[in-house]
Design a protein around this motif. Structure first.
Motif, short mmCIF file in Angstrom:
data_model
loop_
_atom_site.label_atom_id
_atom_site.label_comp_id
_atom_site.label_asym_id
_atom_site.label_seq_id
_atom_site.Cartn_x
_atom_site.Cartn_y
_atom_site.Cartn_z
N GLY A 187 38.02 -14.51 -11.14
CA GLY A 187 36.62 -14.89 -11.34
C GLY A 187 36.41 -16.38 -11.18
N ARG A 188 37.33 -17.15 -11.73
CA ARG A 188 37.26 -18.61 -11.62
C ARG A 188 37.36 -19.05 -10.16
NH1 ARG A 188 41.60 -21.79 -11.53
NH2 ARG A 188 41.24 -23.97 -11.88
N LEU A 189 38.29 -18.46 -9.41
CA LEU A 189 38.43 -18.82 -8.00
C LEU A 189 37.21 -18.39 -7.18
CD1 LEU A 189 42.23 -18.11 -7.46
CD2 LEU A 189 41.08 -20.32 -7.63
N ALA A 190 36.62 -17.24 -7.51
CA ALA A 190 35.41 -16.81 -6.81
C ALA A 190 34.27 -17.80 -7.06
CB ALA A 190 35.02 -15.41 -7.25
N ARG A 191 34.14 -18.27 -8.30
CA ARG A 191 33.09 -19.26 -8.59
C ARG A 191 33.36 -20.57 -7.86
NH1 ARG A 191 34.03 -16.97 -13.55
NH2 ARG A 191 35.18 -18.78 -14.31
N LEU A 192 34.62 -20.98 -7.80
CA LEU A 192 34.97 -22.20 -7.05
C LEU A 192 34.65 -22.04 -5.57
CD1 LEU A 192 38.36 -23.24 -8.67
CD2 LEU A 192 36.25 -24.56 -8.66
N HIS A 193 34.93 -20.85 -5.01
CA HIS A 193 34.65 -20.60 -3.60
C HIS A 193 33.15 -20.70 -3.33
CE1 HIS A 193 35.46 -19.07 0.38
NE2 HIS A 193 34.50 -18.19 0.22
N ARG A 194 32.34 -20.11 -4.22
CA ARG A 194 30.88 -20.19 -4.05
C ARG A 194 30.40 -21.64 -4.17
NH1 ARG A 194 31.16 -15.51 -7.23
NH2 ARG A 194 30.45 -16.65 -9.08
N ALA A 195 31.00 -22.39 -5.07
CA ALA A 195 30.62 -23.79 -5.22
C ALA A 195 30.97 -24.59 -3.96
CB ALA A 195 31.31 -24.39 -6.45
N LEU A 196 32.13 -24.31 -3.38
CA LEU A 196 32.52 -25.00 -2.14
C LEU A 196 31.59 -24.66 -1.00
CD1 LEU A 196 36.42 -24.79 -2.27
CD2 LEU A 196 34.99 -26.84 -2.41
N GLU A 197 31.17 -23.39 -0.92
CA GLU A 197 30.23 -23.01 0.14
C GLU A 197 28.90 -23.75 -0.04
OE1 GLU A 197 29.97 -18.76 -0.04
OE2 GLU A 197 31.76 -18.49 1.19
N ALA A 198 28.43 -23.87 -1.28
CA ALA A 198 27.19 -24.60 -1.54
C ALA A 198 27.34 -26.06 -1.15
CB ALA A 198 26.79 -24.46 -3.00
N LEU A 199 28.50 -26.65 -1.44
CA LEU A 199 28.75 -28.03 -1.05
C LEU A 199 28.77 -28.19 0.46
CD1 LEU A 199 31.49 -29.04 -3.63
CD2 LEU A 199 29.18 -30.00 -3.44
N GLU A 200 29.35 -27.22 1.17
CA GLU A 200 29.38 -27.29 2.64
C GLU A 200 27.97 -27.24 3.20
OE1 GLU A 200 31.87 -24.08 3.85
OE2 GLU A 200 33.70 -25.25 3.62
N VAL A 201 27.12 -26.37 2.64
CA VAL A 201 25.74 -26.28 3.12
C VAL A 201 25.02 -27.60 2.86
CG1 VAL A 201 23.52 -25.15 2.70
CG2 VAL A 201 25.59 -23.78 2.93
N ALA A 202 25.19 -28.14 1.66
CA ALA A 202 24.53 -29.41 1.34
C ALA A 202 25.03 -30.53 2.24
CB ALA A 202 24.77 -29.76 -0.13
N PRO A 212 31.88 -19.45 5.77
CA PRO A 212 31.02 -18.28 5.98
C PRO A 212 29.57 -18.52 5.57
CG PRO A 212 32.80 -17.80 4.40
CD PRO A 212 33.00 -19.18 4.89
N ALA A 213 29.33 -19.41 4.63
CA ALA A 213 27.95 -19.69 4.22
C ALA A 213 27.16 -20.30 5.38
CB ALA A 213 27.94 -20.62 3.01
N LEU A 214 27.80 -21.17 6.16
CA LEU A 214 27.11 -21.77 7.30
C LEU A 214 26.88 -20.75 8.41
CD1 LEU A 214 28.85 -25.26 7.48
CD2 LEU A 214 26.54 -24.74 6.69
N TRP A 215 27.85 -19.86 8.61
CA TRP A 215 27.67 -18.80 9.61
C TRP A 215 26.46 -17.94 9.23
CZ3 TRP A 215 30.79 -17.23 13.94
CH2 TRP A 215 31.83 -18.11 14.24
N SER A 216 26.32 -17.63 7.95
CA SER A 216 25.18 -16.83 7.49
C SER A 216 23.88 -17.62 7.57
CB SER A 216 25.39 -16.38 6.04
OG SER A 216 26.50 -15.54 5.96
N ARG A 217 23.94 -18.86 7.16
CA ARG A 217 22.74 -19.68 7.14
C ARG A 217 22.09 -19.79 8.52
NH1 ARG A 217 21.31 -25.27 4.56
NH2 ARG A 217 19.62 -25.80 5.97
N TYR A 218 22.90 -19.98 9.55
CA TYR A 218 22.38 -20.12 10.91
C TYR A 218 22.38 -18.80 11.67
CZ TYR A 218 22.50 -25.08 9.96
OH TYR A 218 22.28 -26.32 9.41
N ASP A 219 22.66 -17.70 10.98
CA ASP A 219 22.62 -16.35 11.55
C ASP A 219 23.40 -16.30 12.86
OD1 ASP A 219 21.93 -13.66 11.59
OD2 ASP A 219 20.13 -14.04 12.81
N VAL A 220 24.64 -16.74 12.80
CA VAL A 220 25.49 -16.78 13.99
C VAL A 220 25.99 -15.36 14.28
CG1 VAL A 220 27.59 -17.73 15.01
CG2 VAL A 220 26.19 -19.15 13.51
N THR A 221 25.57 -14.83 15.44
CA THR A 221 25.99 -13.49 15.85
C THR A 221 26.75 -13.51 17.16
OG1 THR A 221 23.84 -13.16 16.89
CG2 THR A 221 24.10 -12.35 14.62
#
Length: 170
Positions: free
Chosen positions: A73-88, A130-139
């Protein structure tokens, strides 16, 4: 009487008593307090209560499972935080660089990388950010993002440079 005078002479010739600065021993390094704690945390500050402490103090299978669940759970939260940082960070940097989404096995991706080799391009392969791939809808690859504008497929360098300067829209 001779015996008493002998004792007096011996006492007078004995070494003087040791002078001490402190009246008792002083524990400058707090060794006594650390050694009195006992247990697993000898000489250390124990971790806060929780699964990690429970596992180290009482290493049972149940405590190990609780620890692994907590760690996942801790690692999943860290992963989500890193994705948010990448987007920012990408929002911050989008005026200065390009995001290029590629696949290693895609010939068009390799050609796009070659076309843009001397420009400030951040190459993101499948599985990276993966957050950036989703954000820009890369298909499809290559997909290029310049100043928030999305270009799908192999894109001409002149068009990319105009978009970078703020000209053409896709």
């Amino acid at each position: 009487m001779r015996l008493i005078s002998l004792f007096v002479a011996l006492a007078a010739s004995a070494a003087p008593a040791e002078r001490r600065f402190f009246s008792r021993d002083v524990d400058f390094w707090n060794r006594a307090a650390k050694s009195s704690q006992g247990g697993v945390w000898l000489g250390e500050t124990p971790p806060p209560p929780g699964p990690a402490r429970d596992l180290l103090e009482v290493p049972t299978a149940e405590n190990a499972r609780r620890y692994l669940e907590w760690q996942r759970g801790r690692l999943a939260r860290l992963h989500r935080a890193l994705e948010a940082l990448e987007v920012a960070a990408s929002e911050e940097d989008r005026d200065n660089s390009f995001l290029l989404f590629t696949r290693d096995d895609c010939p068009y991706s390799r050609a796009q990388v070659s076309l843009l080799r001397d420009l400030p391009v951040t190459v993101l392969r499948v599985g990276e950010s993966p957050a950036l791939w989703s954000r820009y809808d890369v298909t499809a690859t290559p997909t290029l993002v310049v100043r928030g504008r999305v270009f799908r497929g192999l894109t001409d360098r002149a068009l990319v440079e105009r978009a970078w300067r703020g000209g053409d829209r896709p």
